[in-house]
Design an enzyme around this catalytic site. Sequence first.
Site, PDB file in Angstrom:
ATOM      1  N   GLN A  21      -9.573   8.404  -1.227  1.00  0.00           N
ATOM      2  CA  GLN A  21      -9.547   8.407  -2.519  1.00  0.00           C
ATOM      3  C   GLN A  21     -11.023   8.447  -3.036  1.00  0.00           C
ATOM      4  O   GLN A  21     -10.994   9.234  -4.155  1.00  0.00           O
ATOM      5  CB  GLN A  21      -9.165   7.030  -3.192  1.00  0.00           C
ATOM      6  CG  GLN A  21      -9.070   6.734  -4.502  1.00  0.00           C
ATOM      7  CD  GLN A  21      -8.007   7.859  -5.278  1.00  0.00           C
ATOM      8  OE1 GLN A  21      -7.105   7.966  -4.798  1.00  0.00           O
ATOM      9  NE2 GLN A  21      -8.374   8.240  -6.590  1.00  0.00           N
ATOM     10  N   GLY A  23     -13.617  10.071  -1.306  1.00  0.00           N
ATOM     11  CA  GLY A  23     -14.390  11.138  -0.720  1.00  0.00           C
ATOM     12  C   GLY A  23     -14.013  11.296   0.849  1.00  0.00           C
ATOM     13  O   GLY A  23     -13.065  10.598   1.459  1.00  0.00           O
ATOM     14  N   VAL A  24     -14.805  12.016   1.544  1.00  0.00           N
ATOM     15  CA  VAL A  24     -14.453  12.296   2.736  1.00  0.00           C
ATOM     16  C   VAL A  24     -14.939  11.197   3.703  1.00  0.00           C
ATOM     17  O   VAL A  24     -15.808  10.464   3.443  1.00  0.00           O
ATOM     18  CB  VAL A  24     -15.511  13.431   3.346  1.00  0.00           C
ATOM     19  CG1 VAL A  24     -15.139  13.749   5.025  1.00  0.00           C
ATOM     20  CG2 VAL A  24     -15.059  14.646   2.505  1.00  0.00           C
ATOM     21  N   LYS A  39     -17.245   6.074   4.973  1.00  0.00           N
ATOM     22  CA  LYS A  39     -16.791   6.601   3.724  1.00  0.00           C
ATOM     23  C   LYS A  39     -17.776   7.151   2.970  1.00  0.00           C
ATOM     24  O   LYS A  39     -18.728   6.463   2.295  1.00  0.00           O
ATOM     25  CB  LYS A  39     -16.146   5.317   3.035  1.00  0.00           C
ATOM     26  CG  LYS A  39     -14.728   5.278   3.128  1.00  0.00           C
ATOM     27  CD  LYS A  39     -14.118   4.329   2.041  1.00  0.00           C
ATOM     28  CE  LYS A  39     -13.042   3.403   2.382  1.00  0.00           C
ATOM     29  NZ  LYS A  39     -11.864   3.823   2.973  1.00  0.00           N
ATOM     30  N   ASP A 130      -2.787  -2.449  -3.446  1.00  0.00           N
ATOM     31  CA  ASP A 130      -2.086  -1.082  -3.264  1.00  0.00           C
ATOM     32  C   ASP A 130      -1.574  -1.253  -1.838  1.00  0.00           C
ATOM     33  O   ASP A 130      -2.031  -0.310  -1.180  1.00  0.00           O
ATOM     34  CB  ASP A 130      -3.166  -0.173  -3.363  1.00  0.00           C
ATOM     35  CG  ASP A 130      -2.343   1.399  -3.325  1.00  0.00           C
ATOM     36  OD1 ASP A 130      -3.203   2.374  -3.812  1.00  0.00           O
ATOM     37  OD2 ASP A 130      -1.176   1.463  -3.151  1.00  0.00           O
ATOM     38  N   ARG A 134       0.515   3.802   3.841  1.00  0.00           N
ATOM     39  CA  ARG A 134      -0.670   4.751   3.901  1.00  0.00           C
ATOM     40  C   ARG A 134      -1.848   4.251   3.946  1.00  0.00           C
ATOM     41  O   ARG A 134      -2.871   4.831   4.288  1.00  0.00           O
ATOM     42  CB  ARG A 134      -0.503   5.947   2.708  1.00  0.00           C
ATOM     43  CG  ARG A 134      -0.479   4.787   1.510  1.00  0.00           C
ATOM     44  CD  ARG A 134      -0.408   6.052   0.010  1.00  0.00           C
ATOM     45  NE  ARG A 134      -0.339   5.032  -1.088  1.00  0.00           N
ATOM     46  CZ  ARG A 134       0.841   4.627  -1.518  1.00  0.00           C
ATOM     47  NH1 ARG A 134       1.980   4.546  -0.986  1.00  0.00           N
ATOM     48  NH2 ARG A 134       0.863   3.655  -2.538  1.00  0.00           N
ATOM     49  N   ASN A 135      -2.113   2.754   3.470  1.00  0.00           N
ATOM     50  CA  ASN A 135      -3.171   2.089   3.462  1.00  0.00           C
ATOM     51  C   ASN A 135      -3.405   1.131   4.412  1.00  0.00           C
ATOM     52  O   ASN A 135      -4.178   0.027   4.584  1.00  0.00           O
ATOM     53  CB  ASN A 135      -3.553   1.533   2.021  1.00  0.00           C
ATOM     54  CG  ASN A 135      -3.339   2.430   0.959  1.00  0.00           C
ATOM     55  OD1 ASN A 135      -4.128   3.551   1.103  1.00  0.00           O
ATOM     56  ND2 ASN A 135      -2.916   2.013  -0.335  1.00  0.00           N
ATOM     57  N   ASP A 148      -8.879  -1.135   2.971  1.00  0.00           N
ATOM     58  CA  ASP A 148      -8.744  -0.736   1.619  1.00  0.00           C
ATOM     59  C   ASP A 148      -8.433  -1.746   0.589  1.00  0.00           C
ATOM     60  O   ASP A 148      -8.141  -1.443  -0.622  1.00  0.00           O
ATOM     61  CB  ASP A 148      -8.426   0.720   1.134  1.00  0.00           C
ATOM     62  CG  ASP A 148      -9.231   1.597   2.073  1.00  0.00           C
ATOM     63  OD1 ASP A 148      -8.678   2.430   2.821  1.00  0.00           O
ATOM     64  OD2 ASP A 148     -10.450   1.872   1.806  1.00  0.00           O
TER      65      ASP A 148
HETATM   66  C1  LIG Z   1     -11.453   2.938   8.715  1.00  0.00           C
HETATM   67  N1  LIG Z   1     -10.792   4.295   9.003  1.00  0.00           N
HETATM   68  C2  LIG Z   1     -10.624   4.836   7.809  1.00  0.00           C
HETATM   69  C3  LIG Z   1      -9.866   6.074   7.860  1.00  0.00           C
HETATM   70  C4  LIG Z   1      -9.546   6.622   6.598  1.00  0.00           C
HETATM   71  C5  LIG Z   1      -9.920   8.405   6.530  1.00  0.00           C
HETATM   72  C6  LIG Z   1      -9.623   8.874   5.601  1.00  0.00           C
HETATM   73  N2  LIG Z   1      -9.037   8.320   3.928  1.00  0.00           N
HETATM   74  C7  LIG Z   1      -8.820   6.993   4.206  1.00  0.00           C
HETATM   75  N3  LIG Z   1      -8.550   6.411   2.984  1.00  0.00           N
HETATM   76  N4  LIG Z   1      -7.314   6.288   2.898  1.00  0.00           N
HETATM   77  C8  LIG Z   1      -6.676   5.669   1.704  1.00  0.00           C
HETATM   78  C9  LIG Z   1      -7.459   4.955   0.862  1.00  0.00           C
HETATM   79  C10 LIG Z   1      -6.914   4.436  -0.210  1.00  0.00           C
HETATM   80  C11 LIG Z   1      -7.710   3.974  -1.386  1.00  0.00           C
HETATM   81  C12 LIG Z   1      -7.327   3.253  -2.381  1.00  0.00           C
HETATM   82  C13 LIG Z   1      -8.382   2.678  -3.522  1.00  0.00           C
HETATM   83  C14 LIG Z   1      -6.580   1.949  -1.967  1.00  0.00           C
HETATM   84  C15 LIG Z   1      -6.356   4.020  -3.221  1.00  0.00           C
HETATM   85  C16 LIG Z   1      -9.231   3.935  -1.188  1.00  0.00           C
HETATM   86  C17 LIG Z   1      -9.872   4.651  -0.137  1.00  0.00           C
HETATM   87  F1  LIG Z   1     -11.061   4.795   0.070  1.00  0.00           F
HETATM   88  C18 LIG Z   1      -9.074   4.950   1.051  1.00  0.00           C
HETATM   89  C19 LIG Z   1      -9.663   5.793   2.033  1.00  0.00           C
HETATM   90  O1  LIG Z   1     -10.763   6.201   2.373  1.00  0.00           O
HETATM   91  C20 LIG Z   1      -9.250   6.294   5.259  1.00  0.00           C
HETATM   92  C21 LIG Z   1      -8.844   4.644   5.390  1.00  0.00           C
HETATM   93  O2  LIG Z   1      -9.829   3.898   4.761  1.00  0.00           O
HETATM   94  C22 LIG Z   1      -9.360   6.602   9.021  1.00  0.00           C
HETATM   95  C23 LIG Z   1      -9.525   5.870  10.141  1.00  0.00           C
HETATM   96  N5  LIG Z   1      -9.310   6.357  11.488  1.00  0.00           N
HETATM   97  C24 LIG Z   1      -8.703   7.471  11.974  1.00  0.00           C
HETATM   98  C25 LIG Z   1      -8.284   7.432  13.269  1.00  0.00           C
HETATM   99  C26 LIG Z   1      -7.981   8.692  13.751  1.00  0.00           C
HETATM  100  N6  LIG Z   1      -7.799   9.772  12.766  1.00  0.00           N
HETATM  101  C27 LIG Z   1      -7.850   9.494  11.572  1.00  0.00           C
HETATM  102  N7  LIG Z   1      -8.303   8.436  11.086  1.00  0.00           N
HETATM  103  C28 LIG Z   1     -10.462   4.606  10.094  1.00  0.00           C
HETATM  104  O3  LIG Z   1     -10.794   3.946  11.310  1.00  0.00           O
END
Ligand SMILES: Cn1cc(-c2ccnc(-n3ncc4cc(C(C)(C)C)cc(F)c4c3=O)c2CO)cc(Nc2ccncn2)c1=O
Length: 267
Positions: A21, A23-24, A39, A130, A134-135, A148
């Site tokens: 949400q 960024g990358v 993050k 939330d 997905r979370n 999150d």
């Molecule tokens: C800690 N972490 C985070 C992620 C990861 C990656 C991309 N987006 C997210 N997300 N996903 C959901 C998300 C949701 C929010 C709300 C405020 C609740 C709307 C806020 C976020 F900031 C995120 C975020 O950053 C995450 C979740 O924070 C993936 C991991 N692992 C892997 C392993 C293998 N392949 C892909 N990811 C991991 O270990």
Amino acid sequence: YEEWGLSPSELLFLKELGRGQFGVVYLGKWKETIKVAIKTINEGAMSEDDFMEEAKLMMKLSHPNLVQLYGVCTYHKTLYVVTEFVENGCLLNYLRQRRGKLGRDILLSMCQDVCEGMEYLERNSFIHRDLAARNCLVDVEHIVKVSDFGMARYVIDDEYISSSGAKFPVKWSSPEVFHFKKYSSKSDVWSFGVLMWEVFTEGKMPFETKSNSEVVHEISQGNRLYRPHLASHPVYKVMYSCWHEKPEGRPTFAELTVALRGLTELT
Ligand SMILES: Cn1cc(-c2ccnc(-n3ncc4cc(C(C)(C)C)cc(F)c4c3=O)c2CO)cc(Nc2ccncn2)c1=O
């Protein structure tokens, strides 16, 4: 923000994990040894000052079923949020990619993991806001960790904030949330019931053919999600109890943990 114990020089970026949400998100290494998720927070995506206030408290929340916040640091005006790395990525994709391969006992243990993480948050009067598949993230051996938690409060994005926005999680929201944004651990319990439905349908979209406004109407009429084929009647009874119209009619996470443990003895 040196006091967070994190200096940018100790962080190594390895590969992109996906786009969240804010960024990358990258896989990285901290002090050359510890695998972390980093993050990157896009400018204007987060109320950073408010988050920095809360981060101190969030760092103190520690449980095997919560994604641990290690620290925060800034580098050239970009904020980096550093957390534990969880190997197998988000629960929703995990369920969809392994359809037909996960036994009911695994599905139930995943719900128990989320429930135990949420019970810890409930005990600490911390609301997720939330909770959804997905979370959540899946670690080795199907261990699930809630991710999150509380971060919804810092999102700057009207599509996500406004209950009529396309990104507002209506299908996971209790009536008091979609009507009045009245968040509580009992509204997290409603979301947990929907998460249980996601798990036992192996990643289906709730109310698949319905729009958000149609779902508000359905729920207000007393209609609820159907029993997933993989869910036994006792399992369905637990998720259904999370969808009581009134917050006080719903169980606490502490009660849900006991109820889910009872089901394991059954199967
Ligand atoms: C800690 N972490 C985070 C992620 C990861 C990656 C991309 N987006 C997210 N997300 N996903 C959901 C998300 C949701 C929010 C709300 C405020 C609740 C709307 C806020 C976020 F900031 C995120 C975020 O950053 C995450 C979740 O924070 C993936 C991991 N692992 C892997 C392993 C293998 N392949 C892909 N990811 C991991 O270990």
